[in-house]
Write a protein that holds these residues in place. Structure first.
Motif, mmCIF file in Angstrom:
data_model
loop_
_atom_site.group_PDB
_atom_site.id
_atom_site.type_symbol
_atom_site.label_atom_id
_atom_site.label_comp_id
_atom_site.label_asym_id
_atom_site.label_seq_id
_atom_site.Cartn_x
_atom_site.Cartn_y
_atom_site.Cartn_z
ATOM 1 N N ALA A 200 0.848 -1.192 0.000
ATOM 2 C CA ALA A 200 0.000 0.000 0.000
ATOM 3 C C ALA A 200 0.885 1.245 0.000
ATOM 4 N N PRO A 201 0.728 2.137 -0.975
ATOM 5 C CA PRO A 201 1.522 3.355 -1.014
ATOM 6 C C PRO A 201 1.234 4.295 0.155
ATOM 7 N N ALA A 202 0.012 4.196 0.705
ATOM 8 C CA ALA A 202 -0.393 5.068 1.806
ATOM 9 C C ALA A 202 -1.587 4.418 2.500
ATOM 10 N N PHE A 203 -1.978 4.994 3.622
ATOM 11 C CA PHE A 203 -3.209 4.576 4.281
ATOM 12 C C PHE A 203 -3.780 5.776 4.998
ATOM 13 N N THR A 204 -5.029 5.642 5.441
ATOM 14 C CA THR A 204 -5.732 6.760 6.052
ATOM 15 C C THR A 204 -6.297 6.356 7.407
ATOM 16 N N LEU A 205 -6.667 7.365 8.176
ATOM 17 C CA LEU A 205 -7.364 7.163 9.447
ATOM 18 C C LEU A 205 -8.145 8.421 9.768
ATOM 19 N N GLY A 206 -9.056 8.293 10.706
ATOM 20 C CA GLY A 206 -9.832 9.446 11.153
ATOM 21 C C GLY A 206 -9.604 9.667 12.634
ATOM 22 N N THR A 207 -9.656 10.931 13.035
ATOM 23 C CA THR A 207 -9.487 11.252 14.446
ATOM 24 C C THR A 207 -10.269 12.512 14.805
ATOM 25 N N SER A 208 -10.291 12.793 16.072
ATOM 26 C CA SER A 208 -10.970 13.979 16.587
ATOM 27 C C SER A 208 -10.042 15.187 16.481
ATOM 28 N N GLY A 209 -10.587 16.280 15.966
ATOM 29 C CA GLY A 209 -9.793 17.500 15.863
ATOM 30 C C GLY A 209 -10.111 18.520 16.935
ATOM 31 N N LYS A 210 -11.119 18.221 17.777
ATOM 32 C CA LYS A 210 -11.552 19.207 18.759
ATOM 33 C C LYS A 210 -11.746 18.605 20.153
ATOM 34 N N LYS A 211 -12.471 17.520 20.250
ATOM 35 C CA LYS A 211 -12.836 16.976 21.560
ATOM 36 C C LYS A 211 -11.737 16.164 22.238
ATOM 37 N N HIS A 212 -10.907 15.489 21.452
ATOM 38 C CA HIS A 212 -9.850 14.685 22.082
ATOM 39 C C HIS A 212 -8.619 15.563 22.301
ATOM 40 N N PRO A 213 -8.051 15.537 23.505
ATOM 41 C CA PRO A 213 -6.983 16.478 23.836
ATOM 42 C C PRO A 213 -5.616 16.209 23.202
ATOM 43 N N TRP A 214 -5.318 14.985 22.725
ATOM 44 C CA TRP A 214 -3.959 14.744 22.243
ATOM 45 C C TRP A 214 -3.832 13.856 21.000
ATOM 46 N N LEU A 215 -4.890 13.211 20.547
ATOM 47 C CA LEU A 215 -4.766 12.282 19.417
ATOM 48 C C LEU A 215 -4.262 12.947 18.142
ATOM 49 N N LEU A 216 -4.842 14.066 17.761
ATOM 50 C CA LEU A 216 -4.444 14.735 16.525
ATOM 51 C C LEU A 216 -2.955 15.069 16.545
ATOM 52 N N ASP A 217 -2.485 15.635 17.637
ATOM 53 C CA ASP A 217 -1.054 15.976 17.742
ATOM 54 C C ASP A 217 -0.177 14.734 17.701
ATOM 55 N N MET A 218 -0.629 13.642 18.322
ATOM 56 C CA MET A 218 0.148 12.403 18.302
ATOM 57 C C MET A 218 0.335 11.916 16.865
ATOM 58 N N TYR A 219 -0.760 11.902 16.104
ATOM 59 C CA TYR A 219 -0.651 11.433 14.722
ATOM 60 C C TYR A 219 0.236 12.362 13.890
ATOM 61 N N LYS A 220 0.133 13.658 14.110
ATOM 62 C CA LYS A 220 1.007 14.589 13.383
ATOM 63 C C LYS A 220 2.479 14.316 13.690
ATOM 64 N N ARG A 221 2.790 14.065 14.963
ATOM 65 C CA ARG A 221 4.178 13.753 15.338
ATOM 66 C C ARG A 221 4.674 12.474 14.656
ATOM 67 N N LYS A 222 3.768 11.573 14.357
ATOM 68 C CA LYS A 222 4.128 10.308 13.714
ATOM 69 C C LYS A 222 4.162 10.412 12.183
ATOM 70 N N GLY A 223 3.980 11.619 11.658
ATOM 71 C CA GLY A 223 4.119 11.826 10.220
ATOM 72 C C GLY A 223 2.836 11.801 9.412
ATOM 73 N N TYR A 224 1.695 11.784 10.074
ATOM 74 C CA TYR A 224 0.418 11.808 9.360
ATOM 75 C C TYR A 224 0.097 13.245 8.956
#
Length: 187
Positions: free
Chosen positions: A118-142
């Protein structure tokens, strides 16, 4: 000494899978996030195991982490033309030990990149209600590619490139739940 085993879940794993998912997503539900994982039933978990590729990390006979891969051909309305991962959960009593990272790296590198090509993959996360998931994924290169309003939250779709020379932004596509309030972000 304990041995960690990566494997694909079977229907027999459904009760333990549900227990893991329920305990891991309890705090997410308490944040007011209404994802399928926050209200999973044995029937939903069994269907997930049967119809998708539910990967588990097992230690001493106990499921300690899980992540499901949904391939685009599993639905007539896939989230993306690339695989979508969801139901990523790790036993709360083992948090902070790198177990989730270990499973995520296995799924990304061994399964999606090296096995399924697979050249890439996707996922969905909370951009407002969850306090740290979005930042965690960004740190991992998403990277973000789509936002939509969802029950008072901002749903963020993200992607991660695994094979850069084969990645095609157009294959990300537009998710079937897009509407006038949603917006594709620049890739």
């Amino acid at each position: 000494m304990s041995e960690d085993i990566f494997r694909i879940a079977t229907k027999e794993d459904a009760p333990a899978f549900l227990e893991l998912l329920s305990s891991a997503f309890k705090s997410v539900g308490e944040l007011g996030i209404n994802w399928p994982s926050t209200r999973a039933t044995l029937e939903m978990v069994t269907e997930n195991i049967v119809n998708s590729t539910a990967v588990v990390l097992e230690r001493d006979g106990r499921l300690i982490s899980t992540l499901t891969i949904r391939f685009p051909w599993e639905s007539t309305t896939p989230v993306s033309g690339y695989p979508f991962v969801w139901w990523f959960a790790t036993a709360p009593d083992l948090s902070g030990q790198g177990i989730g990272n270990k499973l995520l790296e296995y799924v990304e590198n061994t399964l999606l990149r090296d096995t399924f090509k697979a050249p890439a993959f996707t996922l969905g996360t909370s951009g407002k209600k969850h306090p740290w998931l979005l930042d965690m994924y960004k740190r991992k290169g998403y990277k973000e590619y789509f936002q939509h309003e969802n029950d008072g939250d901002i749903g963020i779709l993200m992607y991660k490139v695994l094979i850069p020379e084969r990645f095609d932004e157009n294959i990300l596509g537009t998710p079937p739940f897009s509407d006038a309030k949603a917006e594709k972000t620049s890739v």
